[in-house]
Scaffold this active site. Structure first.
Site, short mmCIF file in Angstrom:
data_model
loop_
_atom_site.label_atom_id
_atom_site.label_comp_id
_atom_site.label_asym_id
_atom_site.label_seq_id
_atom_site.Cartn_x
_atom_site.Cartn_y
_atom_site.Cartn_z
N ASP A 111 8.87 3.44 -1.26
CA ASP A 111 8.10 3.18 -0.04
C ASP A 111 6.74 2.57 -0.37
O ASP A 111 5.77 3.28 -0.49
CB ASP A 111 7.93 4.50 0.72
CG ASP A 111 7.24 4.34 2.06
OD1 ASP A 111 7.26 3.23 2.62
OD2 ASP A 111 6.66 5.33 2.54
N GLU A 165 -0.03 -0.50 5.83
CA GLU A 165 0.98 0.10 6.70
C GLU A 165 0.87 1.60 6.75
O GLU A 165 1.00 2.22 7.82
CB GLU A 165 2.38 -0.32 6.21
CG GLU A 165 3.51 0.00 7.19
CD GLU A 165 4.04 1.43 7.07
OE1 GLU A 165 4.69 1.90 8.02
OE2 GLU A 165 3.80 2.07 6.03
N GLU A 166 0.61 2.24 5.60
CA GLU A 166 0.58 3.70 5.55
C GLU A 166 -0.62 4.28 6.32
O GLU A 166 -0.58 5.43 6.73
CB GLU A 166 0.55 4.19 4.11
CG GLU A 166 1.77 3.81 3.27
CD GLU A 166 3.04 4.52 3.71
OE1 GLU A 166 3.03 5.21 4.74
OE2 GLU A 166 4.05 4.36 3.01
N ASP A 206 0.85 -1.19 0.00
CA ASP A 206 0.00 0.00 0.00
C ASP A 206 0.88 1.24 0.00
O ASP A 206 2.06 1.19 0.39
CB ASP A 206 -0.95 0.00 1.20
CG ASP A 206 -0.23 0.27 2.52
OD1 ASP A 206 0.70 -0.51 2.83
OD2 ASP A 206 -0.59 1.22 3.24
#
Length: 454
Positions: A123, A156-157, A92
């Protein structure tokens, strides 16, 4: 000097890596259905799963986590008696922000000035490609000497904790002797770096109500309390005059011991405008690695275009607080909540909602796995020795894994060096860094297996 066979193999695989990263970057996998369709994340998850199957991973599964997203898991058995290494990345990404500010489309991998640009390139979709490159290089040079688990997180973000809760409910799934988190980065391009600490995070949404409805500013302005003005007043209380974070009860004077970050280099990396001062006190390393930092990341208010001369009845803001190692994120959440409620002016009604939280993390860089990584990095980066630094960002899963598997060694590496501009417009990855870190990871897995046999 003759090139190492692993290095030669990774170099030969780079065109394929670029093509695969382009495919993965094309998915608009922002784990927020209010911004992008959930189908984009699902498609990215399926791409990751297919990539693992193509590398002969077993038990490949899309895990439905409690926050409504999917993490991708796979297992590749190694030789009998070999240690197990868990490789982590997330697919993600952050939203692209202002797409008009990108020099090339954010979801189209574009080569420019020797870098590959695209949201998630560093990222952390590039981190997943790094893992694939390392494993392919080992396959081509005698085989993979460890058992490998891969977990690619899907939220995660967002910091919504889906994978953490899933791992807690299935504690055997991610068990490993060593865990490599591929979501941090070198201190700068060409300087091999492991991350020793991560700041945790708490995310709060605060709403202020002052009126039953908006009012004409000419008729009522000057006496009627304006919710937007109240919000500005409240948010200003979170920083001192010099910019230091000032949340009631929160310790803000810790010092960083270790690799320092020269102020001139930081100004360049952060692209601070000439004449604009840095905020806070202490060294740069103190401020970004050892101390808490509050950031207002969003405010709901009328845009300038189309604004009317009105007093606002309601205002809302989202506040992020980075929490350094040595402080508890849950306690920091309580302190920030109490501060927001205590400092709202004019008796404004306050509602605070928690929307995310993750604990800070400190790695044990004296552990044996770090010796194997140091040797690997010296080979991948000739003439350079491995450094350790802090990182201001958060990876909430780290503490969950450390709690579930207290004997496991956790290493943090990745592609998010300063030039990558992660979370900003024009995010990019250095292909040279991707190549060298893939070599380093492959050599680490080999060194680590040998150390366990010794």
């Amino acid at each position: 000097m003759t090139a190492h066979p692993i290095s030669e193999t990774v170099a030969s695989l780079m065109p394929r890596a670029k093509a695969e990263l382009a495919e993965l970057v094309a998915f608009q996998s922002v784990a927020d259905p209010a911004q992008f369709p959930k189908s984009e994340c699902e498609a990215a998850a399926n791409w990751v799963a297919d990539a693992l199957r193509a590398e002969d991973f077993q038990d490949v599964a899309l895990l439905d986590t409690p926050d409504g997203t999917q993490s991708v898991y796979g297992f590749l058995p190694g030789p009998a008696g070999a240690p197990t290494v868990l490789l982590y990345a997330h697919y993600d990404v952050q939203p692209p922000l202002d797409e008009s500010a990108w020099l090339s489309p954010p979801f189209e991998l574009t080569e420019r000035d020797g870098r590959w640009f695209g949201r998630g390139a560093a990222d952390c979709k590039g981190g997943f490609i790094m893992h694939l490159l390392a494993l392919r290089a080992l396959k081509a040079n005698g085989g993979i000497p460890v058992s490998v688990k891969v977990i690619a997180e899907g939220s995660e973000e967002q910091g919504t904790g889906g994978l953490e809760r899933y791992a807690e409910a299935h504690p055997d799934l991610l068990a490993a002797d060593t865990i490599v988190i591929g979501d941090t980065g070198n201190f700068r391009v060409g300087l091999p770096t492991v991350t020793a600490t991560l700041r945790g995070m708490t995310m709060l949404r605060v709403t202020l109500d002052t009126l039953e409805g908006n009012l004409h500013s000419g008729q009522f302005g000057g006496a009627a309390p304006d919710a937007l003005a109240a919000m500005i007043h409240l948010l200003a209380s979170l920083r001192a005059e010099d910019g230091t974070t000032t949340v009631d009860g929160l310790v803000t004077d810790a010092d960083w011991e270790g690799l320092q970050y020269p102020e001139a280099e930081f100004r360049t990396d952060a692209k601070v405008l000439d004449g604009v001062e840095l905020i806070g006190t202490g060294t740069v390393a103190d401020r970004i690695w050892a101390r808490p930092a509050v950031t207002v990341i969003g405010i709901d208010c009328p845009p300038v275009v189309g604004a009317t001369p009105s007093l606002q009845a309601t205002a809302r803001a989202q506040v992020s607080l980075r929490v350094p190692p040595g402080q508890d994120a849950a306690e920091a959440t309580q302190l920030l909540t109490a501060h927001l409620k205590a400092h709202a002016p004019w008796g404004a009604r306050v509602a605070v909602e928690q929307v995310g939280q993750g604990q800070p993390f400190r790695a044990d860089i004296s552990s044996p796995a770090y010796t194997s990584m140091a040797q690997a990095m010296e080979t991948a980066y000739p003439g350079e020795k491995m450094q350790s630094s802090g990182m201001g960002g958060s990876i909430p899963l780290c503490n969950t894994l450390a709690t579930l598997y207290p004997e496991a060694e956790i290493l943090l590496i990745g592609l998010s060096e300063p030039e990558a501009q992660i979370h900003a417009v024009n995010e990019s990855v250095s292909p040279e860094e991707l190549e060298r870190l893939s070599v380093a990871e492959a050599l680490f897995l080999r060194n680590y297996a040998e150390s366990k046999r010794a």
